[in-house]
Motif scaffolding. Sequence first.
Motif, PDB file in Angstrom:
ATOM      1  N   LEU A  32      -0.329  46.782  -7.549  1.00  0.00           N
ATOM      2  CA  LEU A  32      -0.939  46.301  -8.785  1.00  0.00           C
ATOM      3  C   LEU A  32      -0.081  45.169  -9.338  1.00  0.00           C
ATOM      4  O   LEU A  32       1.143  45.309  -9.445  1.00  0.00           O
ATOM      5  N   LEU A  33      -0.724  44.073  -9.695  1.00  0.00           N
ATOM      6  CA  LEU A  33      -0.049  42.975 -10.381  1.00  0.00           C
ATOM      7  C   LEU A  33      -0.504  43.003 -11.832  1.00  0.00           C
ATOM      8  O   LEU A  33      -1.672  42.749 -12.137  1.00  0.00           O
ATOM      9  N   ILE A  34       0.413  43.358 -12.722  1.00  0.00           N
ATOM     10  CA  ILE A  34       0.090  43.493 -14.139  1.00  0.00           C
ATOM     11  C   ILE A  34       0.555  42.238 -14.867  1.00  0.00           C
ATOM     12  O   ILE A  34       1.751  41.948 -14.946  1.00  0.00           O
ATOM     13  N   ASP A  35      -0.410  41.481 -15.385  1.00  0.00           N
ATOM     14  CA  ASP A  35      -0.125  40.250 -16.124  1.00  0.00           C
ATOM     15  C   ASP A  35      -0.073  40.595 -17.610  1.00  0.00           C
ATOM     16  O   ASP A  35      -1.101  40.823 -18.240  1.00  0.00           O
ATOM     17  N   LEU A  36       1.137  40.634 -18.163  1.00  0.00           N
ATOM     18  CA  LEU A  36       1.338  41.099 -19.535  1.00  0.00           C
ATOM     19  C   LEU A  36       1.424  39.928 -20.505  1.00  0.00           C
ATOM     20  O   LEU A  36       2.211  38.998 -20.305  1.00  0.00           O
ATOM     21  N   LYS A  37       0.627  40.008 -21.561  1.00  0.00           N
ATOM     22  CA  LYS A  37       0.635  39.015 -22.626  1.00  0.00           C
ATOM     23  C   LYS A  37       1.246  39.642 -23.883  1.00  0.00           C
ATOM     24  O   LYS A  37       1.328  40.863 -24.017  1.00  0.00           O
ATOM     25  N   PRO A  38       1.670  38.815 -24.858  1.00  0.00           N
ATOM     26  CA  PRO A  38       2.231  39.370 -26.102  1.00  0.00           C
ATOM     27  C   PRO A  38       1.232  40.265 -26.823  1.00  0.00           C
ATOM     28  O   PRO A  38       0.045  39.948 -26.923  1.00  0.00           O
ATOM     29  N   LYS A  43       2.413  50.504  -5.611  1.00  0.00           N
ATOM     30  CA  LYS A  43       3.524  49.702  -6.102  1.00  0.00           C
ATOM     31  C   LYS A  43       3.030  48.804  -7.241  1.00  0.00           C
ATOM     32  O   LYS A  43       1.890  48.335  -7.221  1.00  0.00           O
ATOM     33  N   ILE A  44       3.903  48.558  -8.216  1.00  0.00           N
ATOM     34  CA  ILE A  44       3.490  47.806  -9.402  1.00  0.00           C
ATOM     35  C   ILE A  44       4.474  46.676  -9.668  1.00  0.00           C
ATOM     36  O   ILE A  44       5.690  46.884  -9.704  1.00  0.00           O
ATOM     37  N   VAL A  45       3.918  45.483  -9.852  1.00  0.00           N
ATOM     38  CA  VAL A  45       4.692  44.306 -10.253  1.00  0.00           C
ATOM     39  C   VAL A  45       4.201  43.877 -11.631  1.00  0.00           C
ATOM     40  O   VAL A  45       3.000  43.707 -11.845  1.00  0.00           O
ATOM     41  N   ALA A  46       5.120  43.718 -12.573  1.00  0.00           N
ATOM     42  CA  ALA A  46       4.780  43.240 -13.918  1.00  0.00           C
ATOM     43  C   ALA A  46       5.235  41.797 -14.064  1.00  0.00           C
ATOM     44  O   ALA A  46       6.380  41.460 -13.708  1.00  0.00           O
ATOM     45  N   TYR A  47       4.348  40.956 -14.583  1.00  0.00           N
ATOM     46  CA  TYR A  47       4.666  39.548 -14.770  1.00  0.00           C
ATOM     47  C   TYR A  47       4.643  39.223 -16.253  1.00  0.00           C
ATOM     48  O   TYR A  47       3.645  39.459 -16.938  1.00  0.00           O
TER      49      TYR A  47
END
Length: 764
Positions: free
Chosen positions: A346-352, A382-386
């Motif tokens: 999972l690619l988690i695209d985190l915004k404010p 597996k998880i990647v946070a951006y």
Amino acid sequence: MRTVLTALLFFLLACSAHADLYSNTWLRGASSSAVNDDATAIFVNPAGLGLYDENNTWSSLTTSGEDVESYALAIKGGGLGFGYRREFLWEPGTPELGPSLTNDAVDTYTLGLAFGDERKWAVGFDYRWINAQFGEEEKTGTWDAGLIVRPTDFLSLGGSVRNISEPDFDPVGGDGSEDCCDASTRMTYVGGLALRPVGNRLTLMADAALDREADFDDAVYTGGVEAEFLDGLVLRGSMRSMPGQNGREEELSFGVWLTGVYAAGGASYRSVEDLDEDLISFELGSSTERMRPLVTSRDGIAEIEIAGPLGDAPARWSLFGGPSTSAQRIMGDIRTAAEDPSVAALLIDLKPMGRGFLGSPPALAQEIREELLRARREHGVKIVAYLEHGGQVTDYFIATAADHIVLYPVSGIDGLGSFVNVMRYTKSTEKIGIEWDYFSAGKYKSTFHSIGADPPTEAQLEELSSMVEDNYEELLAALREGRGLSREEALEACQGGLFTAPSALDAGLVDELGHYADAKAAARRMAGGEVPDEPGEIETVDVSDWKDRVYDWSLGPKIAVIGAYGGIHTGEGGRDPIMGGSSIGSETLTKKLRHARKDGSIEAVVLRIDSGGGDATASDIIWRETARLAQEKPLIVSMADVAGSGGYYIAMAADRIFVDPLSVAGSIGVVGMKPVAGPLYDKIDATYHTVKRGEHADMWSATRHVSEEEGQMVQDAIDWFYDDFVAKVAEHRGLSDDRAYELAQGRVYTGNQAVENGLADELG
């Protein structure tokens, strides 16, 4: 029960009828009027079109030796279906040679419609246009009707009436020659039963078909089985018994069906006693819903964006209100991706996203984080946070659930900590001439009231400190568990300071400094794939559009989920189309609760609450309906960010209360206030004259303060309501009166504290 029905099934030995006018319901090796609920239902039982709101297709080519016997196409879109079939006719054979195929063909076009209650029952109708491509090319048509009922997840009952109009169809006739194609067909009744004794992987089916004027000795019986013990590999087989020239004849068939995610194919075989060459069908299918695939490559990357502000309910349009993101949708997407066998990362695209009520992450952020942890723990994803815009307390809190965090090189991490500002505007309003008559019950009730209340007391400051500390510990735990930091390292990181990107990397808060393409590359490596020269070209999937095909026959126990969002007031509630906020109207919410209570198909209710309270009378009206509901069926409360005061009032009758550690709950108390604008009128030289009948008629007028006697009346009323509130808490939560009064006092608790003190039952 299942054993008895299984025995009955094999006793019946039945399948779909072959008496239909130029129609053959033998499909895929086995079919049944109680089973077929995809596009093939158009050929078997039109009711099957209405059981699922799905879209799919099916096509086949049937051969006998080197000759084509028929080909067909079926399309299903929701409850609508279309079918086309061309069948080539057989001519009689000799004793030495069996029947042979001719070039004469009949085309059948079918249009069907069905409706019903999803996965429970459906009624369907179709009309068939039949056209001979030989002789005088005579045309005709006929109606069919069907019904399917699925009372449980292991039993399906089906039936249809075919050839309702009983047309005569003789495309050759009239010239005195032998009529090889006469099809004067009577109405046919078909009944079917199917069982799933061990779940949706094994289906046993049986139908019986009988012409309207025929004897039972002339009925057609068929029994079949469908098995999918391995994902994407479906095996089917059936045996049919029908009347023949020399007593009853039997036909055997079997088929294999292989499925991918959106496409499927297979072949089936049919043994016919009178034919020299058996029939073989080659079949293809497709679906807009994702099927169980035979072969899956577990290397996919699902991308999910998480942005704020977070809301529990689905986001809706408003004229001036800011956009919000549904936390439930985000959690659903995470769950969908984690459960899919093709997704490895999972690619988690985190915004404010901003802070919560106490300057900490809101409870909804905690629920999202827990869903990510569950994906790692239960599904091995597996998880990647951006963090392209850097990380503040809420978005970074969620990011700590990831295996790998990528931070944009020109950004940072800041504000890791917990704080709360309690503002007081009472003196400010007094400066412009507005004073307040303020009443409360409970020494903590005025803690968060900005207008009318005095400065916080020592007890209230202690209340605030305990809540901030509890939330701070949740943040520390996230860094320790997610980033592998010691308590000392976590404490140093969570002082609210600013970390540049390099210093955040040095402190172990992130794993990599990079851009979006670098985050993609990290996800690809974690998915077990090779990173291309251009990482930005790595494909990711958006799971929000995914819809999985439904295999179960029953919905199972129906659970009603009712949302209670916003301030509480009497009358109608809903969403404000201007500013975008939500409110809880007593009439609106009690109507939903009453419907759930009276609906016999609903077995339990979840009341999801995100409310800081409001009108006392409205809260009691709603409570009364929750109490009645809880007496008749299970009522479960789930608290989101806030469930305080009236928000807790409407929750306390539940059988069980779930709360997040970062939720805010309690505030069991009562408050009332009245603005007094008399000094303001004096400042602006406004005059007023009061004419009244009744000593206290103008008690609520904004022109004066209440008298001592009036103030006591108000306080007595507030104390009475407070006593009633606390008594109900004691009754519903199983507390003594003294303990309930001790916990009340208008005090606000974190979720952890609410569970510890018995005001909630469980974290979750």
